[in-house]
Structures are given as C-alpha cells and as structure tokens.
Design a protein around this motif. Structure first.
Motif, short mmCIF file in Angstrom:
data_model
loop_
_atom_site.label_atom_id
_atom_site.label_comp_id
_atom_site.label_asym_id
_atom_site.label_seq_id
_atom_site.Cartn_x
_atom_site.Cartn_y
_atom_site.Cartn_z
N SER A 1 0.85 -1.20 0.00
CA SER A 1 0.00 0.00 0.00
C SER A 1 0.88 1.24 0.00
O SER A 1 1.95 1.27 0.59
N HIS A 2 0.39 2.26 -0.70
CA HIS A 2 1.14 3.51 -0.80
C HIS A 2 0.17 4.65 -1.09
O HIS A 2 -0.61 4.58 -2.03
N MET A 3 0.23 5.68 -0.26
CA MET A 3 -0.64 6.83 -0.40
C MET A 3 -2.10 6.38 -0.48
O MET A 3 -2.59 5.76 0.45
N PHE A 4 -2.78 6.61 -1.60
CA PHE A 4 -4.21 6.32 -1.67
C PHE A 4 -4.50 5.11 -2.55
O PHE A 4 -5.56 5.01 -3.16
N ASN A 5 -3.55 4.19 -2.60
CA ASN A 5 -3.73 2.95 -3.37
C ASN A 5 -3.15 1.78 -2.62
O ASN A 5 -2.17 1.93 -1.88
N SER A 6 -3.76 0.62 -2.82
CA SER A 6 -3.25 -0.60 -2.21
C SER A 6 -3.38 -1.75 -3.21
O SER A 6 -4.24 -1.73 -4.11
N TYR A 7 -2.51 -2.74 -3.05
CA TYR A 7 -2.45 -3.87 -3.97
C TYR A 7 -2.31 -5.16 -3.18
O TYR A 7 -1.60 -5.22 -2.19
N VAL A 8 -3.00 -6.19 -3.65
CA VAL A 8 -2.91 -7.52 -3.06
C VAL A 8 -2.48 -8.49 -4.15
O VAL A 8 -3.01 -8.45 -5.26
N VAL A 9 -1.52 -9.34 -3.85
CA VAL A 9 -1.08 -10.39 -4.78
C VAL A 9 -1.42 -11.73 -4.14
O VAL A 9 -1.06 -11.98 -2.98
N ASP A 10 -2.13 -12.60 -4.88
CA ASP A 10 -2.46 -13.92 -4.32
C ASP A 10 -1.36 -14.92 -4.67
O ASP A 10 -0.37 -14.60 -5.34
N LEU A 11 -1.53 -16.16 -4.24
CA LEU A 11 -0.48 -17.16 -4.42
C LEU A 11 -0.26 -17.54 -5.88
O LEU A 11 0.77 -18.12 -6.22
N SER A 12 -1.21 -17.23 -6.73
CA SER A 12 -1.04 -17.47 -8.16
C SER A 12 -0.34 -16.30 -8.84
O SER A 12 -0.04 -16.35 -10.03
N GLY A 13 -0.08 -15.25 -8.07
CA GLY A 13 0.59 -14.07 -8.62
C GLY A 13 -0.35 -13.11 -9.30
O GLY A 13 0.08 -12.17 -9.96
N PHE A 14 -1.68 -13.30 -9.14
CA PHE A 14 -2.64 -12.34 -9.68
C PHE A 14 -2.65 -11.10 -8.79
O PHE A 14 -2.54 -11.20 -7.57
N VAL A 15 -2.83 -9.93 -9.42
CA VAL A 15 -2.76 -8.66 -8.70
C VAL A 15 -4.15 -8.02 -8.66
O VAL A 15 -4.84 -7.95 -9.68
N TYR A 16 -4.54 -7.55 -7.47
CA TYR A 16 -5.79 -6.83 -7.28
C TYR A 16 -5.46 -5.45 -6.73
O TYR A 16 -4.64 -5.31 -5.83
N SER A 17 -6.09 -4.41 -7.29
CA SER A 17 -5.79 -3.05 -6.86
C SER A 17 -7.04 -2.37 -6.34
O SER A 17 -8.16 -2.69 -6.74
N THR A 18 -6.82 -1.42 -5.44
CA THR A 18 -7.94 -0.65 -4.89
C THR A 18 -7.47 0.77 -4.63
O THR A 18 -6.31 1.01 -4.30
N GLY A 19 -8.37 1.74 -4.83
CA GLY A 19 -8.04 3.13 -4.54
C GLY A 19 -8.16 4.05 -5.74
O GLY A 19 -8.87 3.77 -6.71
N LEU A 20 -7.44 5.17 -5.67
CA LEU A 20 -7.49 6.19 -6.71
C LEU A 20 -6.95 5.67 -8.05
O LEU A 20 -6.12 4.75 -8.08
N ASN A 21 -7.38 6.34 -9.13
CA ASN A 21 -6.86 5.98 -10.45
C ASN A 21 -6.61 7.24 -11.28
O ASN A 21 -6.78 7.23 -12.50
N THR A 22 -6.16 8.29 -10.63
CA THR A 22 -5.95 9.58 -11.30
C THR A 22 -4.84 9.52 -12.33
O THR A 22 -4.83 10.29 -13.30
N ASP A 23 -3.86 8.64 -12.14
CA ASP A 23 -2.75 8.47 -13.07
C ASP A 23 -2.71 7.06 -13.64
O ASP A 23 -1.67 6.59 -14.06
N TYR A 24 -3.86 6.37 -13.60
CA TYR A 24 -3.95 4.96 -13.99
C TYR A 24 -3.12 4.07 -13.07
O TYR A 24 -2.73 2.97 -13.46
N GLN A 25 -2.86 4.53 -11.85
CA GLN A 25 -2.07 3.73 -10.92
C GLN A 25 -2.80 2.48 -10.45
O GLN A 25 -2.17 1.54 -9.94
N SER A 26 -4.12 2.44 -10.62
CA SER A 26 -4.86 1.22 -10.28
C SER A 26 -4.76 0.17 -11.36
O SER A 26 -5.19 -0.96 -11.17
#
Length: 206
Positions: free
Chosen positions: A70-95
């Motif tokens: 997690s960083h500033m207004f975004n957070s990311y979760v990676v599962d055991l398969s290596g899939f990435v899930y994002s949550t939060g702002l997307n002002t710069d497409y950071q999600s």
C-alpha cells in the motif's frame, strides 16, 4: 491493537499527504483501517474513515494471499497465483485499469487483452509523497517487468512519456537487456531502477 488466533503475518502501511491506511494480513485474511479516500482501504465505497480493522472486500480466495503493498491512496494484493488486485485512486492509472475511476480490489489484466497479470512475486511504486507521481512496477517469477501509471518523465522505461493505463511488459532495445529483472526500485519522484540477474543496474526517468 489486533488480537488474532494465528498472529499477524504481514502489515503494510500506505502514507499519504494527509493521513495513512494500514493493511493487516492475518490468518490468511486481509483487514484494513485508517484514512479512507476513493476506496483505498478496500472495504467498500464509503468515504468514512476506518477506526477499527475491518475485513477488506477482497474478490479472491482469502486463503491465497501472498503479498500486500500500500502507498498513499492505493493498495495492492497479490495472491499465491501471482494475480494482482488493486484498490483506490486511479488519477494516473495507478490502479492499472483503463478508466479514470476509483477501484475496489479489481483484478488486473494485461493491456489490450483479457489475460490477467500473473506470477507476480514483487511489486513497488514511487516512494515519495511530495512528488504526487503514481507509477507502479511488478516483477514476475520469470523475472519479467510490468509497469503502469504515470510516465511523465519516462520513468516506466517505455521509451516515451505517455501514461500506461494497464500493465505492459517493458521491452528492451537490442543493445540493452532489461527484460530479465531481478529487482526494481523507484525513488521519490520520476526515477526508477532495475537490477538484472547478472548484477547490471539500469536507471530511467528524471
């Protein structure tokens, strides 16, 4: 304080300009608390701050979580398969989604396809809170580097300065081999670094 049966296995804190949020990984579940901006805590669309740890609305199997970031207004979760899930702002497409709207644990797919970003073993973002730049870097188990987000100074290594809406593989010039990456780091602003398995370091950005 959080009392749990199995103990805390990972904690990630995202420090923002006006507050922070904290993610707690325990008993293979994710809880979050703190400043709530655009769904960054992953607990739902409410804008109310979270004062006590609450289960996040994680779309994947709670028993498969491998990595939190997690960083500033975004957070990311990676599962055991290596899939990435994002949550939060997307002002710069950071999600990592191609619409400038906030996300709540959205599974990321590769740019221009329906194939998920997978086998991710490490993830990082720009580190500074003063630069207000949101760039994200993910390294897979095959040592491939995927990037998305702000690219105003070429910090994503795409040989241009266009923002990257969804994860793309960083390609190398014929004379430079940066397709095999052991680790990646980002500074306070628009500079990033890639370390190859042979010990070479490459830098891009401002």
């Amino acid at each position: 304080y959080v009392a749990t049966e199995g103990g805390v296995s990972q904690l990630s804190q995202g420090v923002g300009l006006s507050g922070a949020n904290t993610f707690i990984h325990t008993n293979n579940k994710v809880y979050s608390c703190g400043l709530q901006v655009a769904g960054n805590t992953g607990t739902g669309p409410s804008s109310a701050n979270i004062y006590l740890p609450r289960a996040a609305c994680f779309a994947s199997n709670y028993n498969s979580i491998a990595l939190l970031y997690s960083h500033m207004f975004n957070s990311y979760v990676v599962d055991l398969s290596g899939f990435v899930y994002s949550t939060g702002l997307n002002t710069d497409y950071q999600s990592g989604v191609n619409a400038l709207s906030s996300t709540i644990f959205t599974k990321l797919v590769l740019s221009g396809t329906s194939a998920p970003l997978s086998a991710v073993r490490a993830l990082t973002t720009t580190t500074g809170v003063s630069s207000n730049l949101y760039s994200v870097y993910a390294v897979t188990s095959a040592n491939r580097l995927y990037v998305w987000g702000n690219n105003s100074a070429g910090q994503l290594g795409t040989y241009n300065t266009a923002a990257v809406q969804q994860p793309i593989l960083v390609h190398s010039l014929s004379s430079i081999d940066v397709q095999s990456v052991k680790a990646v780091g980002a500074g306070d602003g628009a500079t990033s670094y890639a370390l190859t398995p042979t010990g070479s370091v490459y830098v891009t950005g401002d």
